[in-house]
Design an enzyme around this catalytic site. Sequence first.
Site, PDB file in Angstrom:
ATOM      1  N   GLY A 294       0.713  -1.216   0.000  1.00  0.00           N
ATOM      2  CA  GLY A 294       0.132   0.101   0.120  1.00  0.00           C
ATOM      3  C   GLY A 294       1.065   1.174  -0.116  1.00  0.00           C
ATOM      4  O   GLY A 294       0.556   2.173  -0.710  1.00  0.00           O
TER       5      GLY A 294
ATOM      6  N   ASP B 234       9.086   6.502   8.162  1.00  0.00           N
ATOM      7  CA  ASP B 234       8.798   6.112   9.464  1.00  0.00           C
ATOM      8  C   ASP B 234       7.800   6.857  10.241  1.00  0.00           C
ATOM      9  O   ASP B 234       7.735   8.254   9.966  1.00  0.00           O
ATOM     10  CB  ASP B 234       9.934   5.892  10.503  1.00  0.00           C
ATOM     11  CG  ASP B 234       9.809   5.013  11.628  1.00  0.00           C
ATOM     12  OD1 ASP B 234       9.407   3.694  11.241  1.00  0.00           O
ATOM     13  OD2 ASP B 234      10.075   5.467  12.791  1.00  0.00           O
TER      14      ASP B 234
ATOM     15  N   PHE C 153      -6.933   3.506   8.814  1.00  0.00           N
ATOM     16  CA  PHE C 153      -6.075   2.404   9.440  1.00  0.00           C
ATOM     17  C   PHE C 153      -5.544   2.810  10.644  1.00  0.00           C
ATOM     18  O   PHE C 153      -5.653   3.871  11.031  1.00  0.00           O
ATOM     19  CB  PHE C 153      -5.137   1.788   8.352  1.00  0.00           C
ATOM     20  CG  PHE C 153      -3.854   2.831   8.153  1.00  0.00           C
ATOM     21  CD1 PHE C 153      -4.096   3.974   7.395  1.00  0.00           C
ATOM     22  CD2 PHE C 153      -2.699   2.402   8.834  1.00  0.00           C
ATOM     23  CE1 PHE C 153      -2.881   4.752   7.078  1.00  0.00           C
ATOM     24  CE2 PHE C 153      -1.711   3.460   8.522  1.00  0.00           C
ATOM     25  CZ  PHE C 153      -1.763   4.717   7.970  1.00  0.00           C
TER      26      PHE C 153
ATOM     27  N   ASP D  42      -6.355   5.863  13.179  1.00  0.00           N
ATOM     28  CA  ASP D  42      -7.147   6.766  12.546  1.00  0.00           C
ATOM     29  C   ASP D  42      -8.184   6.972  13.260  1.00  0.00           C
ATOM     30  O   ASP D  42      -8.981   8.248  13.693  1.00  0.00           O
ATOM     31  CB  ASP D  42      -7.567   6.561  11.029  1.00  0.00           C
ATOM     32  CG  ASP D  42      -6.537   6.823  10.072  1.00  0.00           C
ATOM     33  OD1 ASP D  42      -5.638   7.606  10.621  1.00  0.00           O
ATOM     34  OD2 ASP D  42      -6.471   6.408   9.076  1.00  0.00           O
TER      35      ASP D  42
ATOM     36  N   LYS E 103      -8.045  13.080   3.633  1.00  0.00           N
ATOM     37  CA  LYS E 103      -6.835  12.747   4.705  1.00  0.00           C
ATOM     38  C   LYS E 103      -5.580  12.940   3.902  1.00  0.00           C
ATOM     39  O   LYS E 103      -4.747  13.517   4.423  1.00  0.00           O
ATOM     40  CB  LYS E 103      -7.256  11.429   5.308  1.00  0.00           C
ATOM     41  CG  LYS E 103      -6.104  11.141   6.256  1.00  0.00           C
ATOM     42  CD  LYS E 103      -6.131   9.735   6.487  1.00  0.00           C
ATOM     43  CE  LYS E 103      -4.584   9.464   7.359  1.00  0.00           C
ATOM     44  NZ  LYS E 103      -4.294   8.006   7.497  1.00  0.00           N
TER      45      LYS E 103
HETATM   46  P1  IMP Z   1       5.735   2.501  10.532  1.00  0.00           P
HETATM   47  O1  IMP Z   1       5.951   3.900  10.085  1.00  0.00           O
HETATM   48  O2  IMP Z   1       5.423   1.205   9.293  1.00  0.00           O
HETATM   49  O3  IMP Z   1       6.782   1.945  11.470  1.00  0.00           O
HETATM   50  O4  IMP Z   1       4.444   2.137  11.384  1.00  0.00           O
HETATM   51  C1  IMP Z   1       3.673   3.423  11.881  1.00  0.00           C
HETATM   52  C2  IMP Z   1       2.509   3.088  12.651  1.00  0.00           C
HETATM   53  O5  IMP Z   1       2.234   4.156  12.989  1.00  0.00           O
HETATM   54  C3  IMP Z   1       1.451   2.188  11.926  1.00  0.00           C
HETATM   55  O6  IMP Z   1       1.369   0.842  12.183  1.00  0.00           O
HETATM   56  C4  IMP Z   1       0.166   3.003  12.461  1.00  0.00           C
HETATM   57  O7  IMP Z   1      -0.168   2.289  13.672  1.00  0.00           O
HETATM   58  C5  IMP Z   1       0.663   4.300  12.855  1.00  0.00           C
HETATM   59  N1  IMP Z   1       0.398   5.448  12.009  1.00  0.00           N
HETATM   60  C6  IMP Z   1       1.159   5.947  11.280  1.00  0.00           C
HETATM   61  N2  IMP Z   1       0.549   6.712  10.341  1.00  0.00           N
HETATM   62  C7  IMP Z   1      -0.762   6.507  10.456  1.00  0.00           C
HETATM   63  C8  IMP Z   1      -2.080   7.217   9.800  1.00  0.00           C
HETATM   64  O8  IMP Z   1      -1.933   7.784   9.014  1.00  0.00           O
HETATM   65  N3  IMP Z   1      -3.036   6.834  10.585  1.00  0.00           N
HETATM   66  C9  IMP Z   1      -3.494   5.890  11.680  1.00  0.00           C
HETATM   67  N4  IMP Z   1      -2.172   5.144  12.119  1.00  0.00           N
HETATM   68  C10 IMP Z   1      -0.963   5.595  11.824  1.00  0.00           C
END
Ligand code: IMP
Length: 209
Positions: A27, A84, A168, A171, A191
């Site tokens: 994604g 990240d 996701f 959110d 968003k």
């Molecule tokens: P990473 O950046 O893949 O290490 O994971 C970041 C984590 O932060 C994700 O699994 C989500 O739990 C959370 N996260 C990051 N961006 C969003 C967003 O736009 N909406 C909701 N959760 C987010």
Amino acid sequence: MSDDFGQEQAIRKLAPGKLVIASHNPGKVREIAELLGPYGIEPISAASLDLPEPEETGTTFIANAELKAMQAADLSGLPALADDSGLCVEALGGDPGLFSARWAGPTRDFGLAMQKVWDGVEAKGPDASRSAHFVCALALAWPDGHVEAFEGRVDGMLVWPPRGDKGFGYDPMFQPLGFDISFGEMDPARKHAMSHRADAFARLVAAAF
Ligand code: IMP
């Protein structure tokens, strides 16, 4: 970016051509491909090159994005982009922050992770701040070790119970400032135009092209 003498340094430009997207999340790779397509960037996923996923041992979002991008650039011999991101809650001293994905456990249960966040805030008492923000760090690395990083954020308030099923992660419990709906209730296009990721990408595009 400024050097030790406080002088502005030019940010290295990204030439059209191949760019490794250092993420194994299809994604994310698709979203980044759409965002950078107009700049002549040809994205290649880390998975298609069989690149390993490094351990996220950094102590900041930027450090983690940089280590992922630098490893991918080093192993592929091509420029690489990594991100990240996470949710920072004021009442929890910035948690879950870097550990946002890990709070959801091995089954990635975000219902559980949101409950943990809310329980933590409630435990601070009725006057605890409900303020929170999402952060997104992007790092662009080149095979010679050069790296540039950009950070974006979006501020808001936690809401409970969680609302909406459009997004996701966290959110459904995050309502951006100036809105009366959560990210989970928001149309994804809306968003994506105002998120922490959009903010970080706008900074990258302004600097790197
Ligand atoms: P990473 O950046 O893949 O290490 O994971 C970041 C984590 O932060 C994700 O699994 C989500 O739990 C959370 N996260 C990051 N961006 C969003 C967003 O736009 N909406 C909701 N959760 C987010």
